[in-house]
Write a protein that holds these residues in place. Structure first.
Motif, PDB file in Angstrom:
ATOM      1  N   UNK A 243       0.821  -1.212   0.000  1.00 29.38           N
ATOM      2  CA  UNK A 243       0.000   0.000   0.000  1.00 29.38           C
ATOM      3  C   UNK A 243       0.857   1.264   0.000  1.00 29.38           C
ATOM      4  N   UNK A 244       1.850   1.336   0.859  1.00 30.30           N
ATOM      5  CA  UNK A 244       2.830   2.426   0.955  1.00 30.30           C
ATOM      6  C   UNK A 244       2.273   3.734   1.522  1.00 30.30           C
ATOM      7  N   UNK A 245       0.981   3.795   1.847  1.00 25.79           N
ATOM      8  CA  UNK A 245       0.428   5.052   2.362  1.00 25.79           C
ATOM      9  C   UNK A 245      -0.607   4.775   3.446  1.00 25.79           C
ATOM     10  N   UNK A 246      -0.284   3.833   4.327  1.00 26.46           N
ATOM     11  CA  UNK A 246      -1.218   3.435   5.372  1.00 26.46           C
ATOM     12  C   UNK A 246      -1.183   4.464   6.496  1.00 26.46           C
ATOM     13  N   UNK A 247      -2.310   5.102   6.773  1.00 25.32           N
ATOM     14  CA  UNK A 247      -2.436   6.119   7.810  1.00 25.32           C
ATOM     15  C   UNK A 247      -3.919   6.340   8.059  1.00 25.32           C
ATOM     16  N   UNK A 248      -4.264   6.960   9.185  1.00 21.29           N
ATOM     17  CA  UNK A 248      -5.681   7.157   9.501  1.00 21.29           C
ATOM     18  C   UNK A 248      -6.369   8.059   8.487  1.00 21.29           C
ATOM     19  N   UNK A 282      12.374  10.279  -7.800  1.00 22.80           N
ATOM     20  CA  UNK A 282      11.786  11.118  -6.741  1.00 22.80           C
ATOM     21  C   UNK A 282      10.265  11.112  -6.806  1.00 22.80           C
ATOM     22  N   UNK A 283       9.638  10.494  -5.826  1.00 20.82           N
ATOM     23  CA  UNK A 283       8.186  10.448  -5.736  1.00 20.82           C
ATOM     24  C   UNK A 283       7.784  10.682  -4.291  1.00 20.82           C
ATOM     25  N   UNK A 284       6.590  11.216  -4.044  1.00 20.36           N
ATOM     26  CA  UNK A 284       6.179  11.521  -2.667  1.00 20.36           C
ATOM     27  C   UNK A 284       5.895  10.260  -1.855  1.00 20.36           C
ATOM     28  N   UNK A 285       6.363  10.242  -0.631  1.00 20.70           N
ATOM     29  CA  UNK A 285       6.038   9.177   0.314  1.00 20.70           C
ATOM     30  C   UNK A 285       5.768   9.817   1.676  1.00 20.70           C
ATOM     31  N   UNK A 286       4.944   9.189   2.515  1.00 24.12           N
ATOM     32  CA  UNK A 286       4.616   9.741   3.834  1.00 24.12           C
ATOM     33  C   UNK A 286       5.753   9.491   4.817  1.00 24.12           C
ATOM     34  N   UNK A 287       6.672  10.406   4.920  1.00 28.45           N
ATOM     35  CA  UNK A 287       7.941  10.201   5.594  1.00 28.45           C
ATOM     36  C   UNK A 287       7.786   9.706   7.033  1.00 28.45           C
ATOM     37  N   UNK A 305       4.690  -2.131   5.209  1.00 30.43           N
ATOM     38  CA  UNK A 305       3.291  -1.832   5.499  1.00 30.43           C
ATOM     39  C   UNK A 305       2.958  -2.177   6.959  1.00 30.43           C
ATOM     40  N   UNK A 306       3.569  -3.239   7.492  1.00 29.47           N
ATOM     41  CA  UNK A 306       3.365  -3.591   8.901  1.00 29.47           C
ATOM     42  C   UNK A 306       3.897  -2.474   9.796  1.00 29.47           C
ATOM     43  N   UNK A 307       5.053  -1.915   9.446  1.00 30.08           N
ATOM     44  CA  UNK A 307       5.579  -0.776  10.203  1.00 30.08           C
ATOM     45  C   UNK A 307       4.544   0.355  10.213  1.00 30.08           C
ATOM     46  N   UNK A 308       3.986   0.659   9.040  1.00 30.04           N
ATOM     47  CA  UNK A 308       2.976   1.716   8.940  1.00 30.04           C
ATOM     48  C   UNK A 308       1.729   1.379   9.752  1.00 30.04           C
ATOM     49  N   UNK A 309       1.389   0.097   9.834  1.00 28.63           N
ATOM     50  CA  UNK A 309       0.273  -0.324  10.671  1.00 28.63           C
ATOM     51  C   UNK A 309       0.530   0.074  12.123  1.00 28.63           C
ATOM     52  N   UNK A 310       1.774  -0.115  12.585  1.00 25.57           N
ATOM     53  CA  UNK A 310       2.106   0.277  13.954  1.00 25.57           C
ATOM     54  C   UNK A 310       1.956   1.772  14.170  1.00 25.57           C
TER      55      UNK A 310
END
Length: 533
Positions: A243-248, A282-287, A305-310
């Motif tokens: 996914x690469x953009x997992x956030x609330x 160079x592409x945007x990612x949620x740092x 993605x698991x890291x982002x889940x945390x």
């Protein structure tokens, strides 16, 4: 009957098979102007314009012959065709209905431009804007939808943005899960539009940060959302997607108790035996949400993605706070790798759930649990439910009345005071353990331990994980942890591009800039050639 420019091929094809009477319905009701548009037409659509199944079979045969010598020059299908899964052509049996190629997952069709009416603006993204809309079906029913439109410049759609838009369409076409936002279809108008399921309650982040009198979300509800999210992410991983953009902000509320994973603009297929996707430019990612390997190498996987889940778990239990708020972006990687710092435990988060988050933040991707395993860990960390058996009015204690539902956040058999949330008032605080009966304790006062937490791998670098700020000394945590999203990040000189660079001596030193989602990772230097976006 005067044929429209560009659709003579359709009229000729229909005349050849004695079906010219369907020219106008196919052109106007089904919005078919090129052969590839039939990829989105279902037998039911043809039934709706009065074409019988024998005629549909003749049409399928004629289309197959027409396509054998036809090469699309339409800019939409030249790009979309490169992303869509391969379809095997089959010849329908004499007595079988028309079987036009159809994406997996149910209704994914072309929608006539006039059938969708856009309303209020819901949000905007890197390459599109999202409006609330109303989709009028052929039968006359109206369906509330969300409409994502490609942002078009004066000279037409920009190549990169167009490719991203169509890549998102091709990915969503093949997804079908109760907690993944559903794509209904595509409008081939000006501009291009995705017609998606509407999540009427907005984003989870907006709900978490809603001001009073909106009540906070109960802890038990947050745990339910985590379980739904883990299931949806396990589904995406099983389909070979990251996914690469997992956030609330990308979790939408379809109902008060149901979330949907959305925003597939950064989703990519995993490649190779290692199951990784490596950025090629160079592409945007949620740092602030990214794993160390993503910040250092631009490498993404199910483990990232698991890291982002945390981090998303941390967002939920901190009331939608910004992770690493106030920390310059170029220092986040140093905090994670050199200082071994981790986001601190939010007040609403139990030790068991925080230990789960720490496992998601293991330094090495192989040490992080899979999403399938996380589903079981979440069940083990689920906070017990209890009920108040006597009024609690002592000074400093959580006020409760007999019969109030209580969610236990922390408790142990040798502790007289436990911590929990009153399900009636949503207040959180400590209370006498004897005042609460656990739901599975047979009516007796709570005497068993609520959680037994063994140190997780990530906890080895923490002096303490309890909520006592006098004891918890997380290593060199950012001073502005509690600040919200309006805290400006440190900026370097060169204001227009918001450029930044690593200070000398920091591993992975490089340069980049900030975009909508965060840091735009540059091309890694000195490494092998990487696949492009």
């Amino acid at each position: 009957m005067l044929p429209e420019v560009g659709s003579l091929w359709l009229l000729r094809l229909l005349r050849d098979i004695q079906l010219a009477q369907f020219y106008r319905p196919i052109l106007e009701e089904l919005n078919v102007t090129r052969p590839e548009h039939f990829d989105f037409v279902r037998p039911e659509d043809l039934d709706g314009i009065g074409m019988g199944r024998p005629a549909q079979r003749r049409l399928a045969e004629a289309l197959k012959k027409h396509r054998s010598g036809f090469k699309s020059k339409n800019w939409v299908y030249k790009i979309l065709g490169g992303f869509a899964p391969e379809q095997k052509e089959t010849t329908p049996a004499p007595d079988s209905p028309l079987t036009l190629p159809e994406p997996e997952g149910g209704l994914k069709c072309l929608i006539p431009d006039g059938a969708v009416c856009r309303g209020e603006l819901l949000g905007s993204g890197c390459f599109g804007v999202v409006h609330r809309g109303l989709w009028t079906l052929p039968g006359g029913q109206s369906v509330p939808v969300a409409v994502k439109s490609l942002r078009v410049g004066p000279e037409g759609p920009v190549g990169t943005e167009l490719g991203d838009f169509l890549r998102e369409v091709s990915i969503m076409m093949n997804l079908e899960h109760p907690h993944v936002l559903r794509l209904h279809g595509l409008v081939l108008g000006q501009p291009l539009q995705m017609v998606m399921e509407l999540a009427p309650l907005g984003s989870l982040h907006a709900r978490l940060t809603a001001p009073p009198p909106t009540p906070p979300l109960p802890v038990a509800r947050l745990c339910l959302f985590l379980r739904q999210l883990a299931g949806a992410m396990a589904y995406l991983g099983a389909r070979g997607l990251v996914h690469r953009d997992l956030a609330t902000r990308n979790l939408l509320l379809a109902s008060p108790r149901t979330i949907k994973v959305a925003d597939f603009g950064l989703v990519r297929p995993l490649r190779g035996a290692r199951g990784r996707y490596v950025m090629g430019g160079p592409r945007p990612i949620p740092y602030a949400w990214c794993a160390p390997e993503s910040l250092r190498q631009g490498a993404f996987s199910s483990a990232s993605d698991v890291w982002m889940f945390g981090v998303t778990l941390w967002e939920m239990f901190s009331g939608g706070e910004e992770p690493w708020a106030g920390v310059p972006p170029y220092l986040i990687l140093q905090r994670l790798e050199q200082d071994r710092a981790r986001l601190p435990r939010p007040p609403l988060c139990s030790r068991a759930l925080y230990a789960l988050a720490l496992r998601c933040w293991a330094p090495h991707p192989a040490d992080r649990p899979s999403f399938s395993y996380l589903e079981g860990l979440l069940q083990e960390a689920w906070p017990p439910e209890g009920r108040c058996v006597r009024d609690v009015t002592e000074p400093g204690a959580l006020r409760m009345q007999t019969g109030d539902p209580i969610t236990i956040i922390e408790g142990s058999p040798d502790s007289a005071a436990w911590k929990g949330q009153n399900g009636r008032t949503f207040k959180v605080g400590s209370f006498p353990a004897s005042a609460v009966t656990l739901a599975d304790a047979g009516g007796s006062p709570a005497t068993r331990p609520v959680h037994r937490v063994s140190p997780a791998q990530g906890e080895r670098h923490q002096e303490s994980v309890d909520g006592d700020r006098g004891k918890a000394k997380l290593r060199d945590l950012p001073p502005a942890w509690g600040q919200r999203r309006n805290v400006p990040l440190q900026r370097m000189k060169g204001g227009a591009e918001r450029a930044w660079s690593h200070p000398p001596g920091v591993p992975g030193s490089t340069q980049g800039h900030w975009g909508r989602r965060g840091f735009c990772h540059p091309e890694p230097q000195g490494g092998p050639a990487l696949p492009s976006e």
